[in-house]
Design a protein around this motif. Sequence first.
Motif, short mmCIF file in Angstrom:
data_model
loop_
_atom_site.label_atom_id
_atom_site.label_comp_id
_atom_site.label_asym_id
_atom_site.label_seq_id
_atom_site.Cartn_x
_atom_site.Cartn_y
_atom_site.Cartn_z
N GLY A 282 0.78 -1.23 0.00
CA GLY A 282 0.00 0.00 0.00
C GLY A 282 0.81 1.27 0.00
O GLY A 282 0.26 2.36 0.19
N LEU A 283 2.12 1.18 -0.22
CA LEU A 283 2.95 2.40 -0.26
C LEU A 283 2.60 3.21 -1.51
O LEU A 283 2.33 2.66 -2.58
CB LEU A 283 4.43 2.04 -0.28
N ASN A 284 2.64 4.53 -1.37
CA ASN A 284 2.32 5.42 -2.48
C ASN A 284 3.59 5.65 -3.30
O ASN A 284 4.24 6.69 -3.23
CB ASN A 284 1.77 6.74 -1.95
N VAL A 285 3.93 4.63 -4.09
CA VAL A 285 5.13 4.68 -4.91
C VAL A 285 4.78 4.38 -6.35
O VAL A 285 3.94 3.52 -6.64
CB VAL A 285 6.21 3.70 -4.40
N THR A 286 5.38 5.14 -7.25
CA THR A 286 5.27 4.87 -8.68
C THR A 286 6.68 4.78 -9.26
O THR A 286 7.65 5.16 -8.60
CB THR A 286 4.49 5.99 -9.39
N CYS A 287 6.77 4.29 -10.48
CA CYS A 287 8.10 4.17 -11.09
C CYS A 287 8.00 4.28 -12.60
O CYS A 287 6.92 4.13 -13.19
CB CYS A 287 8.77 2.85 -10.69
N SER A 288 9.13 4.54 -13.21
CA SER A 288 9.22 4.62 -14.67
C SER A 288 10.36 3.75 -15.17
O SER A 288 11.25 3.36 -14.42
CB SER A 288 9.43 6.07 -15.13
N VAL A 289 10.30 3.47 -16.47
CA VAL A 289 11.41 2.81 -17.15
C VAL A 289 11.70 3.61 -18.41
O VAL A 289 10.79 4.16 -19.03
CB VAL A 289 11.06 1.34 -17.50
N ALA A 290 12.97 3.70 -18.78
CA ALA A 290 13.36 4.41 -20.00
C ALA A 290 13.20 3.49 -21.20
O ALA A 290 13.39 2.27 -21.11
CB ALA A 290 14.80 4.90 -19.90
N VAL A 291 12.85 4.08 -22.34
CA VAL A 291 12.67 3.30 -23.56
C VAL A 291 13.88 2.44 -23.86
O VAL A 291 13.76 1.26 -24.21
CB VAL A 291 12.38 4.24 -24.76
N HIS A 292 15.08 3.00 -23.68
CA HIS A 292 16.28 2.25 -24.07
C HIS A 292 16.49 0.99 -23.23
O HIS A 292 17.08 0.03 -23.71
CB HIS A 292 17.54 3.13 -24.02
N HIS A 293 15.98 0.97 -22.00
CA HIS A 293 16.11 -0.24 -21.20
C HIS A 293 15.12 -1.32 -21.60
O HIS A 293 15.28 -2.48 -21.23
CB HIS A 293 15.97 0.09 -19.71
N LEU A 294 14.10 -0.94 -22.36
CA LEU A 294 13.15 -1.92 -22.88
C LEU A 294 13.59 -2.47 -24.24
O LEU A 294 13.05 -3.50 -24.68
CB LEU A 294 11.77 -1.29 -23.04
N ILE A 295 14.54 -1.80 -24.88
CA ILE A 295 14.93 -2.17 -26.25
C ILE A 295 16.34 -2.75 -26.32
O ILE A 295 16.59 -3.74 -27.01
CB ILE A 295 14.85 -0.94 -27.18
N LEU A 296 17.28 -2.14 -25.62
CA LEU A 296 18.70 -2.47 -25.76
C LEU A 296 19.23 -3.21 -24.53
O LEU A 296 18.70 -3.08 -23.43
CB LEU A 296 19.51 -1.19 -25.95
#
Length: 419
Positions: A250-264
Amino acid sequence: MNLIFKNAVIIDKESTFHNKQADIIVADGIIKQIGQKLTAGDGFEVVELNGLHISQGWFDSSVSLGEPGYEDRETIANGLNVAAMSGFTDIALQPNANPIADSQSHISFLKAKGGGHAANLHPIGALTKGSEGKDIAEMYDMANAGAVAFGDYNKSQQDAGLMKIALQYVQDFDGLVIAYCQDEKIKGKGVVHEGAVSTRLGLKGIPALAEELMVARNLSVLEYTGGKMHIPTISTAGSVKLIKEAKAKGLNVTCSVAVHHLILTHEVLTGFDSRYKIAPPLRPESDRQALIAAVKDGTIDIITSDHNPIDIENKKLEFDLAKDGTIGLESAFGALMTVLPVDVIVEKLTAGKAIFRVETNKIAEGATVSFTLFSTEGESTFTKENILSKSKNSAFLGQPVKGKVYGIYNNGKLVLNNK
């Protein structure tokens, strides 16, 4: 500007027209009518493009430009134009110019410079003065001036006590703390992921532990203090696991990933090309697959280009001397289309608005217009001719891409990319 968009496939899960083809009539910046085979009167411009898809305007949660101080890398005006032609109606601007955006006056300057464009600029204020990690910056004053979040770009807060104070302080005005995660002692002088590739190339490695240890620490601080935390550009399977567990608590945490880490992956480093020197570093295939799975299952909330223009004098150097960073606005959608379904891409390129408290505009009659225009058709290779930025440090040169971004309609302005 009065427009009629013809034969557009609407991608908007909040719309009754989701995944349906329709015409959209827009007048005075408002959606007047959505339906089949519509006609508009005199004074309406027809927009009819091959394979046209329309979604809510995309938002990039991590964009660096250059102005003020590094205008040779990128200016605000050109950067916003690049964003628009890349499909982004809104960008969150990192504070890493010169001077660092750590005060109300700096945020006011950025808001003023970013006004009047088709794409909207939303400044991120520095978490600490000068992004030096020593003293809390003027977060409340910056929030009043228009800052949407607070973080020191690609700098991890090594002082847990200061992170605790920041999370407690921003709760008084519902602020968002961005917590980049990397233990500097464990990173040491590392420049790439620690593994078989770094050993083979003789480059100092950064273990996944450097990121994961700091993710765990920051989540522990968040659990103690409460508040809102966003962890940007995660890059390892271990980070995914930790954040998934924190969300389950239940922690109020969000996150992102960069495009390059999904491709390369780190396998591209064999040529010692500094375009691939990125923070956090490119990881192995197992991490890439874990990140893609986390995007699909909702653990990862946002996909960002993490667009970071670097001048040639600081990028075209020996690998360990070059600055970290790649531009990514222009290549983001096309690269993502090679690994993810279009519905997921649009979701992850729009979800950040709610997290960063940026206005959202669903595709419905009576709504204010904020459109991204694109096609899912066609395959090509990303080349220098596709780069719109002043800096050319793209890690995606030579990479396959799918589809095409046509541009945006936002703030009453239609911007189309002719490249």
